[in-house]
Design an enzyme around this catalytic site. Structure first.
Site, PDB file in Angstrom:
ATOM      1  N   ASP A 167       6.050   1.221   3.046  1.00 24.00           N
ATOM      2  CA  ASP A 167       4.879   1.883   2.894  1.00 24.00           C
ATOM      3  C   ASP A 167       4.962   2.838   1.459  1.00 24.00           C
ATOM      4  O   ASP A 167       5.468   3.854   1.551  1.00 24.00           O
ATOM      5  CB  ASP A 167       4.608   2.874   4.189  1.00 24.00           C
ATOM      6  N   ASP A 365      -2.897   1.450  -2.214  1.00 28.12           N
ATOM      7  CA  ASP A 365      -2.116   1.602  -1.214  1.00 28.12           C
ATOM      8  C   ASP A 365      -1.780   0.482  -0.532  1.00 28.12           C
ATOM      9  O   ASP A 365      -2.538  -0.634  -0.259  1.00 28.12           O
ATOM     10  CB  ASP A 365      -2.672   2.471  -0.328  1.00 28.12           C
TER      11      ASP A 365
END
Length: 486
Positions: A167, A365
């Site tokens: 992440d 992201d």
């Protein structure tokens, strides 16, 4: 005199228009989309008989053992524990629900930083430990991310191999630990800290403990808390541990959270490896000068790679990597304009800038699926795309997608090109399958962008990143995009 002024104005206008026209690099106006292949994948991913807790043999790892260029595999969520849905439409809706939680997390995290609100203002770390007893850390992360891509990681000595979410929007690493008070189901056995010779709890005066946004001291033991605006949080002991990449190259003394009470969207994975820009993220802790990943199609059974300290591929589109002075976790990119069908959209470049108070900007992201844009920018993008697809039969929207098409009678179609343009003059042409995606197995395709209501920030999601190696050159403050380099 008036005639001269009038002529000068005309010439100035023509010159300005010429400069704008020349500023857009030559690009095709349309790009082909293989409709049949996309639909085939939706059928295969739903019918795949993956075991929810046992990994199939084809996902066994192979790694580079060179510490100068660490490399290991990434797997789509569906290959870890199966699609788990009766049909592709329900799978799509579940993905979009997770995605909405992810976007809310990012917005709340940024808003807290802008307002100067600490995570501890929302939940008391003392209250959480009172609830479970002083010796039992509590970890819950129901909205820490959609968890769409995982990697094989060894925790401790000897290494316990587990699958972890990767992440870029998180800094703190954490893993489920035994004994479990409440752990969700994962593909591998729960990590046993007592069985690891390298597990070492951190004391309160350590640099790692002081680097936490919120920490607490109990009997000289560092406790951490990471809270999110939707009420989810992770609380637990902060320790250092050895992280092994695929059973070969290992890194000692990595700060990581150890959770005994866990909930969340990470079914199948054991925890999370943070790739964000903060000091506690994995790249920061190993002093990596760069890292890159390539995300395969989420409906694919194949794996891609995450690499550290690797050389950028040839023909990489290198663009400015920007940082937000209010929050160092997220990676921002210097996006200035968008184009559809080879034409710039009437969007002011300031739309994508980080403001003086830390709002706005464009985040790259890995955890967000669908690219989000400020409402006005999205409307301009959507309207231009619709104008270029007037020959395609439209149909009702699906969830957050308001622009969808019935392509059930088509094998392939041409759609307008969509490109990102950056502040250094470089541009990135998106593949067709990153713009128009299937939402069921019946031929319904939707435009894979969405508006970011009540916010001026933008997020480039992993749907638009699929099939593109995305590199973060931390030493030179650049983000590189390398299409077809998985």
């Amino acid at each position: 005199m008036a005639d001269k002024v009038f002529l000068l104005c005309i010439l100035s206008t023509l010159c300005f228009s010429s400069v704008v026209a020349r500023s857009l690099p030559p690009q095709p106006r349309t790009i082909p989309l293989d409709v049949s292949d996309s639909i085939r994948k939706t059928v295969e991913i739903v019918s795949s008989a993956y075991d929810s807790v046992s990994m199939p043999s084809q996902l066994e790892e192979s790694y580079s053992s060179s510490y100068s260029s660490l490399s290991f595999h990434l797997h789509p969520r569906s290959s870890l524990h199966g699609a788990g849905h009766a049909d592709y439409r329900s799978l799509t809706l579940a993905r979009l629900e997770r995605d909405a939680a992810r976007v809310k997390l990012i917005r709340n995290k940024l808003n807290r930083a802008i307002r100067g609100v600490m995570a501890s203002d929302q939940e008391s770390i003392d209250d959480e430990f009172e609830a479970e007893g002083l010796g039992v850390p509590v970890t819950s992360g129901s909205s820490q991310g959609s968890g769409e891509y995982f990697s094989r990681v060894g925790i401790g000595r000897p290494p316990s191999q587990v699958y972890m979410v990767l992440d870029t929007g998180s800094d703190v690493n954490w893993v489920q630990c035994a004994p479990c008070s409440d752990c969700y189901q994962q593909a591998d056995p729960i990590f046993q800290p007592s069985s690891s010779s390298s597990y070492s709890p951190l004391t309160c005066e350590t640099r790692q403990c002081k680097s936490l946004e919120v920490s607490e001291c109990r009997n000289d033991r560092c406790l951490y808390e990471v809270s999110y605006g939707d009420g989810s949080y992770t609380v637990g002991d902060f320790a250092t541990e050895t992280i092994t990449l695929g059973g070969s190259a290992s890194v000692d003394n990595i700060a990581i959270g150890c959770g005994h009470n866990n909930e969340g969207l990470f079914v199948g994975a054991a925890g999370l490896i943070g790739l964000g820009g903060g000091s506690l993220s994995f790249p920061s802790q190993i002093n990596s000068s760069s890292f890159s990943y390539c995300l395969v199609d989420r409906d694919s059974k194949s794996a891609s790679t995450l690499e550290f300290n690797s050389v950028a591929p040839p023909k990489t589109v290198a663009v400015p990597l920007l940082r937000n002075h209010m929050l160092d976790t997220f990676y921002y990119v210097g996006l200035t304009r968008l184009s559809v069908g080879g034409d710039f959209l009437p969007i002011d470049p300031s739309t994508f800038q980080i403001t003086s108070n830390g709002d706005g900007g464009v985040v790259v992201d890995s955890g967000t699926a669908v690219t989000r844009l400020p409402t006005k920018a999205y409307n301009a993008l959507r309207d231009a795309f619709v104008k270029g697809t007037r020959n395609l039969p439209s149909t009702d929207g699906v969830a957050l997608f308001d622009t969808c098409y019935d392509l059930s009678s088509r094998k392939d179609v041409d759609i307008p090109t969509v490109s990102f343009h950056f502040s250094n003059g470089k541009s990135l042409l998106l593949p067709a399958k990153n713009c128009l995606i299937p939402v069921d197995s019946n031929g319904t395709f939707c435009f894979a962008f969405a508006p970011m209501s009540s916010s001026s920030m933008s997020i480039i999601g992993n749907v638009q990143q699929q099939g593109i190696r995305v590199g973060f050159d931390l030493a030179n403050s650049q983000i590189g995009f390398s299409p077809n380099n998985c």
